[in-house]
Design a protein around this motif. Structure first.
Motif, mmCIF file in Angstrom:
data_model
loop_
_atom_site.group_PDB
_atom_site.id
_atom_site.type_symbol
_atom_site.label_atom_id
_atom_site.label_comp_id
_atom_site.label_asym_id
_atom_site.label_seq_id
_atom_site.Cartn_x
_atom_site.Cartn_y
_atom_site.Cartn_z
ATOM 1 N N ARG A 39 0.827 -1.215 0.000
ATOM 2 C CA ARG A 39 0.000 0.000 0.000
ATOM 3 C C ARG A 39 0.860 1.263 0.000
ATOM 4 O O ARG A 39 0.384 2.338 -0.347
ATOM 5 N N GLY A 40 2.120 1.117 0.394
ATOM 6 C CA GLY A 40 3.032 2.248 0.292
ATOM 7 C C GLY A 40 3.287 2.653 -1.146
ATOM 8 O O GLY A 40 3.731 3.773 -1.414
ATOM 9 N N LEU A 41 2.984 1.733 -2.084
ATOM 10 C CA LEU A 41 3.102 2.022 -3.524
ATOM 11 C C LEU A 41 1.738 2.312 -4.140
ATOM 12 O O LEU A 41 1.587 2.273 -5.366
ATOM 13 N N GLU A 42 0.766 2.614 -3.297
ATOM 14 C CA GLU A 42 -0.615 2.704 -3.784
ATOM 15 C C GLU A 42 -0.788 3.706 -4.907
ATOM 16 O O GLU A 42 -1.500 3.436 -5.884
ATOM 17 N N ALA A 47 -2.269 4.286 -10.421
ATOM 18 C CA ALA A 47 -2.017 4.847 -11.750
ATOM 19 C C ALA A 47 -1.899 3.732 -12.785
ATOM 20 O O ALA A 47 -2.380 3.861 -13.920
ATOM 21 N N ALA A 48 -1.274 2.624 -12.406
ATOM 22 C CA ALA A 48 -1.123 1.501 -13.325
ATOM 23 C C ALA A 48 -2.471 0.849 -13.632
ATOM 24 O O ALA A 48 -2.694 0.361 -14.744
ATOM 25 N N LEU A 49 -3.391 0.845 -12.668
ATOM 26 C CA LEU A 49 -4.721 0.267 -12.880
ATOM 27 C C LEU A 49 -5.621 1.169 -13.708
ATOM 28 O O LEU A 49 -6.647 0.725 -14.228
ATOM 29 N N GLY A 50 -5.268 2.461 -13.813
ATOM 30 C CA GLY A 50 -6.051 3.387 -14.629
ATOM 31 C C GLY A 50 -7.490 3.486 -14.163
ATOM 32 O O GLY A 50 -7.776 3.727 -12.991
ATOM 33 N N GLY A 51 -8.432 3.262 -15.072
ATOM 34 C CA GLY A 51 -9.845 3.411 -14.777
ATOM 35 C C GLY A 51 -10.400 2.406 -13.795
ATOM 36 O O GLY A 51 -11.551 2.543 -13.367
ATOM 37 N N PHE A 52 -9.619 1.424 -13.415
ATOM 38 C CA PHE A 52 -10.077 0.424 -12.448
ATOM 39 C C PHE A 52 -9.572 0.720 -11.033
ATOM 40 O O PHE A 52 -9.804 -0.053 -10.111
ATOM 41 N N ALA A 53 -8.882 1.862 -10.868
ATOM 42 C CA ALA A 53 -8.208 2.164 -9.610
ATOM 43 C C ALA A 53 -9.164 2.471 -8.472
ATOM 44 O O ALA A 53 -8.770 2.410 -7.305
ATOM 45 N N ASP A 54 -10.417 2.798 -8.784
ATOM 46 C CA ASP A 54 -11.325 3.188 -7.704
ATOM 47 C C ASP A 54 -11.649 2.039 -6.762
ATOM 48 O O ASP A 54 -12.111 2.274 -5.643
ATOM 49 N N THR A 55 -11.405 0.798 -7.198
ATOM 50 C CA THR A 55 -11.614 -0.333 -6.288
ATOM 51 C C THR A 55 -10.301 -1.080 -6.016
ATOM 52 O O THR A 55 -10.300 -2.280 -5.743
ATOM 53 N N PHE A 56 -9.181 -0.354 -6.112
ATOM 54 C CA PHE A 56 -7.864 -0.928 -5.804
ATOM 55 C C PHE A 56 -7.878 -1.592 -4.427
ATOM 56 O O PHE A 56 -8.405 -1.041 -3.459
ATOM 57 N N THR A 57 -7.322 -2.785 -4.357
ATOM 58 C CA THR A 57 -7.249 -3.471 -3.068
ATOM 59 C C THR A 57 -6.024 -4.369 -3.007
ATOM 60 O O THR A 57 -5.491 -4.794 -4.047
ATOM 61 N N ARG A 74 -1.882 -10.412 -2.966
ATOM 62 C CA ARG A 74 -2.401 -10.071 -4.284
ATOM 63 C C ARG A 74 -2.820 -8.609 -4.371
ATOM 64 O O ARG A 74 -3.177 -7.979 -3.373
ATOM 65 N N ILE A 75 -2.760 -8.079 -5.606
ATOM 66 C CA ILE A 75 -3.193 -6.720 -5.942
ATOM 67 C C ILE A 75 -4.252 -6.849 -7.034
ATOM 68 O O ILE A 75 -4.058 -7.595 -8.002
ATOM 69 N N CYS A 76 -5.351 -6.112 -6.896
ATOM 70 C CA CYS A 76 -6.400 -6.220 -7.904
ATOM 71 C C CYS A 76 -7.353 -5.040 -7.803
ATOM 72 O O CYS A 76 -7.219 -4.182 -6.914
ATOM 73 N N ALA A 77 -8.311 -5.008 -8.708
ATOM 74 C CA ALA A 77 -9.475 -4.136 -8.601
ATOM 75 C C ALA A 77 -10.621 -5.007 -8.115
ATOM 76 O O ALA A 77 -10.972 -5.994 -8.768
ATOM 77 N N ILE A 227 -20.684 -8.947 -9.954
ATOM 78 C CA ILE A 227 -19.849 -9.980 -9.359
ATOM 79 C C ILE A 227 -19.651 -11.133 -10.329
ATOM 80 O O ILE A 227 -18.550 -11.572 -10.602
ATOM 81 N N ALA A 228 -20.762 -11.618 -10.910
ATOM 82 C CA ALA A 228 -20.681 -12.801 -11.765
ATOM 83 C C ALA A 228 -19.839 -12.556 -12.996
ATOM 84 O O ALA A 228 -19.133 -13.437 -13.463
ATOM 85 N N GLY A 229 -19.898 -11.351 -13.553
ATOM 86 C CA GLY A 229 -19.166 -11.071 -14.778
ATOM 87 C C GLY A 229 -17.854 -10.364 -14.551
ATOM 88 O O GLY A 229 -17.218 -9.947 -15.501
ATOM 89 N N GLN A 230 -17.396 -10.233 -13.292
ATOM 90 C CA GLN A 230 -16.179 -9.506 -12.971
ATOM 91 C C GLN A 230 -16.134 -8.152 -13.668
ATOM 92 O O GLN A 230 -15.145 -7.761 -14.271
ATOM 93 N N GLY A 231 -17.255 -7.434 -13.590
ATOM 94 C CA GLY A 231 -17.272 -6.067 -14.091
ATOM 95 C C GLY A 231 -17.637 -5.920 -15.549
ATOM 96 O O GLY A 231 -17.699 -4.820 -16.053
ATOM 97 N N PHE A 232 -17.908 -7.047 -16.244
ATOM 98 C CA PHE A 232 -18.201 -6.944 -17.667
ATOM 99 C C PHE A 232 -19.535 -6.260 -17.909
ATOM 100 O O PHE A 232 -20.538 -6.587 -17.309
#
Length: 362
Positions: A39-42, A47-57, A74-77, A227-232
């Motif tokens: 999280r120190g590199l959050e 920035a690397a996640l771009g438009g998916f960064a709002d749910t960075f975890t 793990r790192i993901c959206a 949830i089922a479509g992983q954001g599709f």
């Protein structure tokens, strides 16, 4: 961060499924110290996640109940991977003998079934890996520097599924761990993860029928669909671009095959009247960003037409259509064609996907 990684590696040879003092310390490192360091590199990772960064975890595990040989971080959206069983994510693994750390992109390798975790089939994991690698190679030209094989050396069956669920990996020997190099790998992997998320948003990992099912789910149960479509979810403009590209590709194929094609999609329950040597074929066109042509969605009217006029209808499925958004409005490009001008709908299984329910009058 490097100190914590090395400490985990030093504890790996002392593995025990029990909560021994070394495993307690490893748990602290995996569940607390390393996620805090990531999280120190959050800012960089967001920035690397771009438009998916709002749910960075950031998440981590060293086992559920009994300790595992293969802890991970793990790192993901979360919108694309709400749990470790769903979607793709950047994941850091550790060799069982403590010799190396792996920075990888992987996917869920287990499912809940009858109250316990069970491994996803090897066939399904192979398909997921191949899809992810094809997306990354198309987007970046190669998967470098994530070209290593992952071998954790674990004895238990479940950790071995992590290897099968890994799309790309970079092995770093403990002696080669370096702050700047490791940071670069995490950020690079997260950028690649973003490309996978974009491809999933377009539905390129799904077939046409599953895409349609996801759209129906989005209408009837929007919270569940995410949830089922992983954001599709395709927008109306994106769906229109896919439809236009499919019609364009279908017309091109029909004309090259010697048919005279007339677009009747605006007034009929099929798309083209195709005339050749005096024979008229009613042609259905289906377009999808998904892969393959083994499943499609049809309305009741379409099914009724192809059933009542068997032998006089055709099907053209244009799959793997890409969406180009560089000009602002999405444009459909490319596509793989499946064409059958003597289509027998009865050779395909019909699977109900939704029902229209009308209240009965008293």
């Amino acid at each position: 961060m490097i100190d914590e990684l090395r400490q985990v590696c030093a504890l790996q040879p002392q593995y025990s499924p029990e909560n021994t003092p070394p495993m307690q310390e490893r748990s602290r490192l995996i569940r607390q110290a390393l996620p805090a360091a990531f999280r120190g590199l959050e800012n960089d990772l967001r920035a690397a996640l771009g438009g998916f960064a709002d749910t960075f975890t950031v998440g981590a595990s060293d086992g559920i109940g009994r300790k595992t040989e293969a802890p991970w971080v793990r790192i993901c959206a979360a919108s694309m991977s709400p749990t470790p069983r769903d979607g793709f994510y950047v994941v850091v693994h550790f060799a069982a003998d403590g010799s190396a750390v792996f920075v990888t992109i992987g996917c869920g390798s287990t499912i809940w079934a009858n109250g316990e975790l069970r491994a996803v089939s090897d066939e399904e994991l192979t398909k997921r890996r191949a899809w992810a690698r094809s997306v990354l190679e198309e987007r970046f030209g190669s998967i470098a520097p994530f070209t290593d094989e992952i071998r954790l050396g674990a004895r238990a069956a479940l950790p071995k599924t992590f290897e099968k669920a890994t799309a790309v990996a970079k092995r770093i020997e403990v002696s080669d761990l370096d702050d700047d190099a490791f940071r670069y790998l995490l950020i690079r992997a997260t950028r690649m993860l973003r490309a996978l998320y974009h491809a999933q948003r377009q539905g390129s990992h799904l077939n046409a029928a599953t895409l349609a099912e996801a759209q129906l789910e989005a209408i009837s149960r929007p919270s569940r669909a995410a949830i089922a479509g992983q954001g599709f979810r395709l927008s109306a403009a994106e769906r229109k671009a896919v439809e236009l590209r499919a019609m364009e590709a279908a017309r091109g194929w029909l004309e090259s095959a010697g048919y005279r094609a007339r677009d009747v999609s605006g007034s009929a329950s099929f798309d083209f009247e195709a005339l050749k040597s005096g024979d008229l074929v009613k042609v259905e066109v289906k377009g999808t960003t998904g892969e393959g042509s083994d499943a499609i969605f049809m309305t009741k009217n379409e099914v009724d037409l192809h059933t009542s006029e068997r032998g006089r209808t055709g099907i053209i499925i244009v799959s793997n259509i890409k969406l180009d958004r560089r000009s602002g409005e999405p444009v459909g490009l490319g596509g793989d064609l499946f064409c059958d001008m003597a289509w027998d709908i009865e050779a395909w299984d019909k699977v109900p996907m939704a029902f229209k329910l009308v209240r009965k009058l008293a």
